[in-house]
Design a protein around this motif. Structure first.
Motif, PDB file in Angstrom:
ATOM      1  N   ARG A 286       0.940  -1.308  -0.019  1.00 33.41           N
ATOM      2  CA  ARG A 286       0.045   0.111  -0.093  1.00 33.41           C
ATOM      3  C   ARG A 286       0.546   1.393  -0.067  1.00 33.41           C
ATOM      4  O   ARG A 286       0.544   2.212  -0.794  1.00 33.41           O
ATOM      5  CB  ARG A 286      -0.879  -0.110   1.157  1.00 33.41           C
ATOM      6  N   PHE A 287       1.863   1.147   0.700  1.00 31.42           N
ATOM      7  CA  PHE A 287       3.016   2.438   0.931  1.00 31.42           C
ATOM      8  C   PHE A 287       3.356   2.691  -0.353  1.00 31.42           C
ATOM      9  O   PHE A 287       3.417   3.719  -1.092  1.00 31.42           O
ATOM     10  CB  PHE A 287       4.018   2.229   1.774  1.00 31.42           C
ATOM     11  N   GLU A 288       3.862   1.744  -1.314  1.00 33.63           N
ATOM     12  CA  GLU A 288       4.554   1.832  -2.405  1.00 33.63           C
ATOM     13  C   GLU A 288       3.346   2.344  -3.424  1.00 33.63           C
ATOM     14  O   GLU A 288       3.730   3.184  -4.221  1.00 33.63           O
ATOM     15  CB  GLU A 288       5.132   0.524  -3.049  1.00 33.63           C
ATOM     16  N   ALA A 289       2.162   1.614  -3.578  1.00 31.55           N
ATOM     17  CA  ALA A 289       1.178   2.201  -4.401  1.00 31.55           C
ATOM     18  C   ALA A 289       0.732   3.745  -4.030  1.00 31.55           C
ATOM     19  O   ALA A 289       0.548   4.408  -5.176  1.00 31.55           O
ATOM     20  CB  ALA A 289      -0.222   1.327  -4.034  1.00 31.55           C
ATOM     21  N   ASP A 290       0.674   4.222  -2.956  1.00 25.59           N
ATOM     22  CA  ASP A 290       0.508   5.183  -2.656  1.00 25.59           C
ATOM     23  C   ASP A 290       1.511   6.400  -3.120  1.00 25.59           C
ATOM     24  O   ASP A 290       1.115   7.425  -3.815  1.00 25.59           O
ATOM     25  CB  ASP A 290       0.491   5.724  -1.067  1.00 25.59           C
ATOM     26  N   GLY A 291       2.735   5.951  -3.144  1.00 27.02           N
ATOM     27  CA  GLY A 291       3.815   6.650  -3.827  1.00 27.02           C
ATOM     28  C   GLY A 291       3.747   6.889  -5.045  1.00 27.02           C
ATOM     29  O   GLY A 291       3.894   7.963  -5.929  1.00 27.02           O
ATOM     30  N   TRP A 292       3.485   5.581  -5.956  1.00 28.45           N
ATOM     31  CA  TRP A 292       3.336   5.767  -7.355  1.00 28.45           C
ATOM     32  C   TRP A 292       2.032   6.397  -8.020  1.00 28.45           C
ATOM     33  O   TRP A 292       2.116   7.061  -8.810  1.00 28.45           O
ATOM     34  CB  TRP A 292       3.375   4.315  -7.995  1.00 28.45           C
ATOM     35  N   LEU A 317      -3.767   1.196  -9.515  1.00 25.66           N
ATOM     36  CA  LEU A 317      -2.335   0.870  -8.622  1.00 25.66           C
ATOM     37  C   LEU A 317      -2.468   0.091  -7.547  1.00 25.66           C
ATOM     38  O   LEU A 317      -1.438  -0.589  -7.034  1.00 25.66           O
ATOM     39  CB  LEU A 317      -1.947   2.274  -7.995  1.00 25.66           C
ATOM     40  N   TYR A 318      -3.710  -0.398  -6.946  1.00 24.64           N
ATOM     41  CA  TYR A 318      -4.047  -1.212  -5.793  1.00 24.64           C
ATOM     42  C   TYR A 318      -4.632  -2.480  -6.480  1.00 24.64           C
ATOM     43  O   TYR A 318      -5.039  -3.265  -5.519  1.00 24.64           O
ATOM     44  CB  TYR A 318      -5.164  -0.551  -4.944  1.00 24.64           C
ATOM     45  N   HIS A 319      -4.565  -2.938  -7.695  1.00 23.21           N
ATOM     46  CA  HIS A 319      -4.866  -3.876  -8.491  1.00 23.21           C
ATOM     47  C   HIS A 319      -4.046  -5.064  -8.319  1.00 23.21           C
ATOM     48  O   HIS A 319      -2.576  -4.630  -8.528  1.00 23.21           O
ATOM     49  CB  HIS A 319      -5.806  -3.757  -9.433  1.00 23.21           C
ATOM     50  N   ALA A 320      -4.326  -6.361  -8.605  1.00 28.27           N
ATOM     51  CA  ALA A 320      -3.262  -7.325  -8.587  1.00 28.27           C
ATOM     52  C   ALA A 320      -2.556  -7.022  -9.869  1.00 28.27           C
ATOM     53  O   ALA A 320      -1.076  -7.516  -9.649  1.00 28.27           O
ATOM     54  CB  ALA A 320      -4.078  -8.684  -8.749  1.00 28.27           C
ATOM     55  N   GLU A 321      -2.780  -6.797 -10.867  1.00 31.34           N
ATOM     56  CA  GLU A 321      -1.888  -6.606 -12.076  1.00 31.34           C
ATOM     57  C   GLU A 321      -1.069  -5.416 -11.767  1.00 31.34           C
ATOM     58  O   GLU A 321       0.235  -5.620 -12.540  1.00 31.34           O
ATOM     59  CB  GLU A 321      -3.044  -5.967 -13.215  1.00 31.34           C
ATOM     60  N   ALA A 322      -1.242  -4.407 -11.133  1.00 33.71           N
ATOM     61  CA  ALA A 322      -0.248  -3.368 -10.680  1.00 33.71           C
ATOM     62  C   ALA A 322       0.881  -3.847  -9.788  1.00 33.71           C
ATOM     63  O   ALA A 322       1.997  -3.662  -9.587  1.00 33.71           O
ATOM     64  CB  ALA A 322      -0.892  -2.353 -10.376  1.00 33.71           C
TER      65      ALA A 322
END
Length: 393
Positions: A286-292, A317-322
């Motif tokens: 979640r932290f990395e998805a927030d940053g991206w 950005l919070y989906h499995a594919e990402a």
């Protein structure tokens, strides 16, 4: 030797001076050593990877990012050049006084086409692990024996399915029934059953119905499904079985139609991606998805949602594919440059992913990525920030 202290000795002027000296000098040195030990003990050696890309926005005005996070700037400065591909150390960061950044086209190697030798390679999958650790990295708590059994069963099904699809591309093993959820032993049992069923079907294709040595098989198709055998659906079944806690009645609580799981093998290593809220999705994800999300909103405001960043298409950005792309890039020293990646997912790719995934992949090194929906058979391919193929068979 035991030293005793009396009340009078403690009240003596010299003793008070000594105690103050002990507290200010000895205790300070001891405390510093203790803190250094704790930092070394609890801080990850790659801690700089967990600093969000937009960390500068959280600093006070006037503080430079290099002063607050020197390791981050030293290792991952976005303007720092890399050694061009094809040279020793290609893809690695260079010093500021090194060569100038190469053009993107120079950093990307052509994707190798499948050859006739690949069909022979499909049969060379033996027991045990392939190309390094896999099960133990993503299923913590599994014993060495369990890791070996699961890897061997999956290697068998992967090899059999890769050969079957040369002649019967639409055949699939029966769906997993998750009879023992939350158990790696249950995942092993289902993987072995999947391997036996695939091997039996391959034998029928080779010998004819009823084992009567019927007509020979047609020549295999020219285009191979993958550069090496990988049973993505089988690994997805294993992930869902192991991470699926049973309820009071022993039934799986994480239904197969809930959430998405993506699986891929990159450089011989197994990777999974899940959407936020699914078992196995952690705070680091979640932290990395927030940053991206912040980074892509700033760089692609015409694509990303800027007024309410929590809505579509930013949710991709919070989906499995990402998630699987971010995990793989985090684990690779040169991001995902020069990679050709097959990712299998057990759900249809949504419109949010259609808009966001190509831009995320471009920022992660611009790999050639092929998504395969195991339920529908649809394939989507992206490269250079756009889709080359979108949900076609």
């Amino acid at each position: 030797m035991v030293i005793g202290w009396s009340r009078g000795a403690l009240n003596a002027p010299g003793a008070r001076v000594s105690i103050r000296f002990f507290r200010t000098i000895v205790m300070t040195e001891h405390e510093s050593a203790w803190l250094a030990h704790q930092r070394a003990r609890w801080m990850r050696p790659d801690a700089e990877r967990w600093i969000r890309p937009d960390a500068a926005r959280f600093l006070k005005p006037g503080i430079k990012l290099a002063d607050a996070f020197p390791t981050l700037v030293r290792k991952y400065r976005p303007d720092q050049p890399r050694i061009p591909a094809g040279q020793p150390g290609g893809g690695r960061w260079t010093d500021d006084w090194g060569s100038a950044p190469a053009a993107l086209s120079d950093l990307i190697k052509p994707i190798p086409a499948a050859t006739a030798d690949d069909l022979a390679n499909l049969r060379e999958v033996g027991g045990g692990r392939r190309g390094g650790g896999s099960v133990g990295d993503v299923f913590p708590g599994a014993s060495a024996r369990q890791q070996s059994l699961l890897d061997q069963a999956m290697a068998r099904s992967s090899s059999a399915l890769a050969q079957i699809r040369q002649y019967d591309p639409d055949w699939k093993p029966r769906e997993s029934n998750l009879t023992r959820p939350g158990s790696i032993d249950g995942a092993i049992a289902e993987a072995e059953a999947r391997a036996r069923e695939s091997e039996a079907h391959l034998d029928r294709l080779r010998s004819g119905i009823g084992g009567n040595l019927g007509p020979p098989l047609d020549p295999p198709r020219e285009s191979l499904p993958s550069m090496r055998p990988f049973d993505g659906q089988g690994w997805i079944n294993a992930y869902r079985t192991i991470y699926n806690e049973p309820n009071l009645f022993g039934e799986p609580m994480w239904r197969p139609d809930n959430g998405t799981v993506a699986a891929a093998e990159i450089d011989g290593k197994l990777y999974f991606g899940v959407n936020s809220g699914s078992p196995g999705y952690g705070e680091a994800d979640r932290f990395e998805a927030d940053g991206w999300r912040w980074s892509l909103v700033n760089k692609y405001p015409d694509i990303m949602r800027t007024d309410n960043i929590g809505q579509r298409p930013n949710d991709a950005l919070y989906h499995a594919e990402a998630t699987i792309l971010m995990r793989a890039a985090r684990d690779q020293s040169s991001l995902l440059a020069d990679r050709s990646i097959d990712i299998q997912v057990d759900r249809e790719i949504c419109n949010s992913c259609k808009a966001v995934l190509p831009k995320l992949a471009l920022e992660l090194g611009n790999p050639y990525v092929r998504y395969i929906e195991v339920d529908t058979g649809m394939t989507s391919v992206m490269r250079n920030g756009s889709w080359l193929l979108w949900r076609q068979k």
